[in-house]
Enzyme design. Structure first.
Site, PDB file in Angstrom:
ATOM      1  N   GLN A  88      -4.647  -5.185   6.855  1.00 25.63           N
ATOM      2  CA  GLN A  88      -5.702  -6.075   6.358  1.00 25.63           C
ATOM      3  C   GLN A  88      -5.700  -7.434   7.043  1.00 25.63           C
ATOM      4  O   GLN A  88      -6.658  -8.195   6.903  1.00 25.63           O
ATOM      5  CB  GLN A  88      -5.552  -6.282   4.839  1.00 25.63           C
ATOM      6  CG  GLN A  88      -5.704  -5.012   4.017  1.00 25.63           C
ATOM      7  CD  GLN A  88      -7.107  -4.415   4.109  1.00 25.63           C
ATOM      8  OE1 GLN A  88      -8.081  -5.100   4.462  1.00 25.63           O
ATOM      9  NE2 GLN A  88      -7.225  -3.136   3.798  1.00 25.63           N
ATOM     10  N   ASP A 146       3.069  -4.668   7.586  1.00 21.77           N
ATOM     11  CA  ASP A 146       1.852  -3.865   7.512  1.00 21.77           C
ATOM     12  C   ASP A 146       0.679  -4.829   7.689  1.00 21.77           C
ATOM     13  O   ASP A 146       0.339  -5.584   6.774  1.00 21.77           O
ATOM     14  CB  ASP A 146       1.814  -3.168   6.148  1.00 21.77           C
ATOM     15  CG  ASP A 146       0.470  -2.497   5.871  1.00 21.77           C
ATOM     16  OD1 ASP A 146      -0.483  -2.697   6.650  1.00 21.77           O
ATOM     17  OD2 ASP A 146       0.365  -1.795   4.851  1.00 21.77           O
ATOM     18  N   HIS A 203       0.872  -1.186   0.000  1.00 24.75           N
ATOM     19  CA  HIS A 203       0.000   0.000   0.000  1.00 24.75           C
ATOM     20  C   HIS A 203       0.908   1.234   0.000  1.00 24.75           C
ATOM     21  O   HIS A 203       2.033   1.183   0.503  1.00 24.75           O
ATOM     22  CB  HIS A 203      -0.825  -0.056   1.285  1.00 24.75           C
ATOM     23  CG  HIS A 203      -1.902   0.969   1.422  1.00 24.75           C
ATOM     24  ND1 HIS A 203      -1.659   2.254   1.798  1.00 24.75           N
ATOM     25  CD2 HIS A 203      -3.252   0.885   1.258  1.00 24.75           C
ATOM     26  CE1 HIS A 203      -2.798   2.922   1.874  1.00 24.75           C
ATOM     27  NE2 HIS A 203      -3.789   2.114   1.542  1.00 24.75           N
ATOM     28  N   LYS A 250     -10.190  -0.767  10.803  1.00 21.54           N
ATOM     29  CA  LYS A 250     -10.345  -1.964   9.968  1.00 21.54           C
ATOM     30  C   LYS A 250     -10.656  -3.196  10.830  1.00 21.54           C
ATOM     31  O   LYS A 250     -11.098  -4.212  10.305  1.00 21.54           O
ATOM     32  CB  LYS A 250      -9.078  -2.200   9.142  1.00 21.54           C
ATOM     33  CG  LYS A 250      -8.765  -0.993   8.242  1.00 21.54           C
ATOM     34  CD  LYS A 250      -8.003  -1.354   7.022  1.00 21.54           C
ATOM     35  CE  LYS A 250      -7.330  -0.168   6.383  1.00 21.54           C
ATOM     36  NZ  LYS A 250      -8.066   0.377   5.233  1.00 21.54           N
ATOM     37  N   CYS A 285      -4.821   2.650  -3.566  1.00 21.63           N
ATOM     38  CA  CYS A 285      -3.547   3.114  -2.952  1.00 21.63           C
ATOM     39  C   CYS A 285      -2.444   2.091  -3.161  1.00 21.63           C
ATOM     40  O   CYS A 285      -1.622   1.864  -2.253  1.00 21.63           O
ATOM     41  CB  CYS A 285      -3.723   3.422  -1.472  1.00 21.63           C
ATOM     42  SG  CYS A 285      -4.871   4.745  -1.156  1.00 21.63           S
TER      43      CYS A 285
HETATM   44  C1  LIG Z   1      -2.621  -2.832   3.367  1.00 19.72           C
HETATM   45  C2  LIG Z   1      -2.886  -1.478   3.928  1.00 19.72           C
HETATM   46  N1  LIG Z   1      -1.902  -0.810   4.517  1.00 19.72           N
HETATM   47  C3  LIG Z   1      -2.089   0.402   5.058  1.00 19.72           C
HETATM   48  C4  LIG Z   1      -3.303   1.025   4.991  1.00 19.72           C
HETATM   49  C5  LIG Z   1      -3.464   2.387   5.596  1.00 19.72           C
HETATM   50  O1  LIG Z   1      -4.288   2.321   6.699  1.00 19.72           O
HETATM   51  P1  LIG Z   1      -4.783   3.660   7.429  1.00 19.72           P
HETATM   52  O2  LIG Z   1      -5.336   4.526   6.344  1.00 19.72           O
HETATM   53  O3  LIG Z   1      -5.808   3.182   8.390  1.00 19.72           O
HETATM   54  O4  LIG Z   1      -3.584   4.264   8.086  1.00 19.72           O
HETATM   55  C6  LIG Z   1      -4.360   0.386   4.352  1.00 19.72           C
HETATM   56  C7  LIG Z   1      -5.672   1.052   4.212  1.00 19.72           C
HETATM   57  O5  LIG Z   1      -6.436   0.755   3.337  1.00 19.72           O
HETATM   58  C8  LIG Z   1      -4.149  -0.902   3.817  1.00 19.72           C
HETATM   59  O6  LIG Z   1      -5.132  -1.565   3.209  1.00 19.72           O
END
Ligand SMILES: Cc1ncc(COP(=O)(O)O)c(C=O)c1O
Length: 420
Positions: A217, A214, A137, A240, A378
């Site tokens: 998900q 990360d 992401h 999430k 993203c």
């Molecule tokens: C795989 C992954 N990493 C990071 C993020 C970023 O999360 P946040 O916007 O809650 O900081 C997301 C959000 O969609 C995501 O799907």
């Protein structure tokens, strides 16, 4: 085979869910869109909130609100106790060795920026390498590009296969003593791939690199065990995992966090302050400057208890069933191309439909009450890898039903007719 440190996504005879009862816990799922029942398939963007979370936040604001850690009065002490208790729950949720290794942040994005700016900025030297998978992401790419620009380090992308899996042979070859940091998404939001994080971590440690995972998900869908994964940092977002927005978790190893400088200064993170210099508080306060998102942290605690009450075995089994059915039916729609067909997948279905732009598809499905996401999610390097500008993405949670997948599939057929 399931990734080490996670609950397997196979069906278990003992893992059953009363989905109808669960849906009653989520008032928003009763929404009607132009008279049609809402079919919420945008869970990877944010998940819906059960009543226990809504009530925990309401109760805190209505009956318990006070700032924490600073007051000696009744309300402040009660709020402090409630807040600190969530740190223990988060430790348990991730099977982290110690509660002081749990840092409350705004979300995954902030967690990764914290590590990049505190750990990365102070340890990276010119020519050092940061390896990131191509399926990261943007929030696990851009913070590293920023710190690379500040330090002279280099960001390199680990290739992925046509199925959307990390090319482990290429990864092995890229690892070298120059590798200082490896960043890997546990479950890809754009592809659904579950990455072999434990194996990737083991390989990274052989060359002395640290690993940030990360988990944005993964945390909502599988049991995360940072000790089994062996990683050094793990990041996830409250919104999430069926909790509020504005709160997330960074877990890191004590030795690393202790050695890292604070990244934000302010109240609560200090030991002493004078104009000749300041000293900093111990973990976790060192990384929690200012008043935190107290009500949201309380809500997060309720969310963690709620999903653990349902159990990740049952969640994994049901979501596997949803994904299998959706994959089978969506794949059978003429003109559909699935993006992301890894052997180990979570409940994310990314696809394109020939002749229909994903945004148009999103609009057509919306008319049926179906909420999906269309765009690059993203994850523009993923789009580039598969030669598309955007995909349509349906992402599932344990409250989704097989009937909802049928509504989605009927919508896809209708979209084909509209654009024929
Ligand atoms: C795989 C992954 N990493 C990071 C993020 C970023 O999360 P946040 O916007 O809650 O900081 C997301 C959000 O969609 C995501 O799907």
């Amino acid at each position: 085979m399931a990734t080490a440190g996670t609950a397997p996504l196979t069906r278990r005879p003992d893992a059953t869910l009363d989905v109808a009862a669960i849906r009653r816990d989520f008032p928003i799922l009763g929404t009607r869109v132009d008279g049609k029942p809402l079919v919420y398939l945008d869970n990877a963007a944010t998940s819906q909130k059960p009543l226990v979370v809504i009530e925990a936040v309401r109760k805190f604001l209505a009956e318990e609100n006070a700032n924490i850690h600073r007051g000696v009065h009744f309300l402040s002490e009660r709020a402090t106790l409630a807040f600190d208790a969530v740190r223990d729950e988060a430790r348990d949720f991730l099977n982290a060795p110690a509660a002081h290794e749990v840092i409350f942040v705004r979300g995954t994005t902030e967690a990764i920026n914290l590590v990049a700016q505190s750990y990365g900025r102070t340890t990276l030297r010119p020519g050092d390498e940061i390896l990131l998978t191509t399926m990261e992401h943007h929030s696990n790419i851009v913070p590293w590009q920023l710190v690379a620009g500040q330090t002279g380090a280099v960001v390199r992308a680990i290739p992925i296969t046509d199925a959307g899996e990390v090319d482990l042979d290429a990864y092995r070859k890229m690892l070298s003593p120059r590798t200082r940091i490896v960043g890997v998404v546990h479950i890809s939001n754009a592809l659904g791939t579950i990455n072999p994080v434990a194996e990737m971590t083991r390989l990274a440690h052989e060359v002395g690199a640290v690993v940030l995972v990360d988990g944005a998900q993964a945390a909502p869908h599988m049991r995360v065990d940072v000790q089994a994964l062996g990683c050094d940092f793990y990041a996830c977002s409250g919104h999430k995992v069926f909790g509020p927005t504005g709160v997330g978790i960074l877990w890191g190893r004590t030795a690393l966090l202790d050695a890292m400088p604070p990244w934000q200064g302010g109240g609560d993170m200090i030991h002493t302050v004078s104009f000749s210099g300041s000293t900093y508080a111990a973990l976790p306060a060192k990384f929690e400057a200012g008043t935190p998102a107290i009500a949201e942290v309380i809500g997060l605690g309720a969310a963690l208890r709620y999903i653990r009450g349902i159990g990740f075995e049952a969640i994994g089994a049901w979501e596997h069933e949803l994904l299998s059915r959706a994959t089978e039916l969506v794949r059978a729609v003429p003109g559909v191309r699935l993006i992301g067909t890894a052997r180990e997948k979570a409940g994310v279905l990314s696809f394109t439909l020939e002749g229909v732009h994903p945004h148009d598809l999103g609009t057509i499905l919306d008319a049926d009450g179906v909420a999906i996401r269309a765009g690059h999610h993203c994850a523009q390097p993923v789009m580039e890898r598969f030669g598309v500008h955007a995909t349509a993405r349906a992402s599932f949670a344990f409250y989704n039903t097989l009937e909802e997948i049928d509504v989605l599939v009927r919508g896809l057929h209708r979209a084909r007719e509209v654009f024929a």
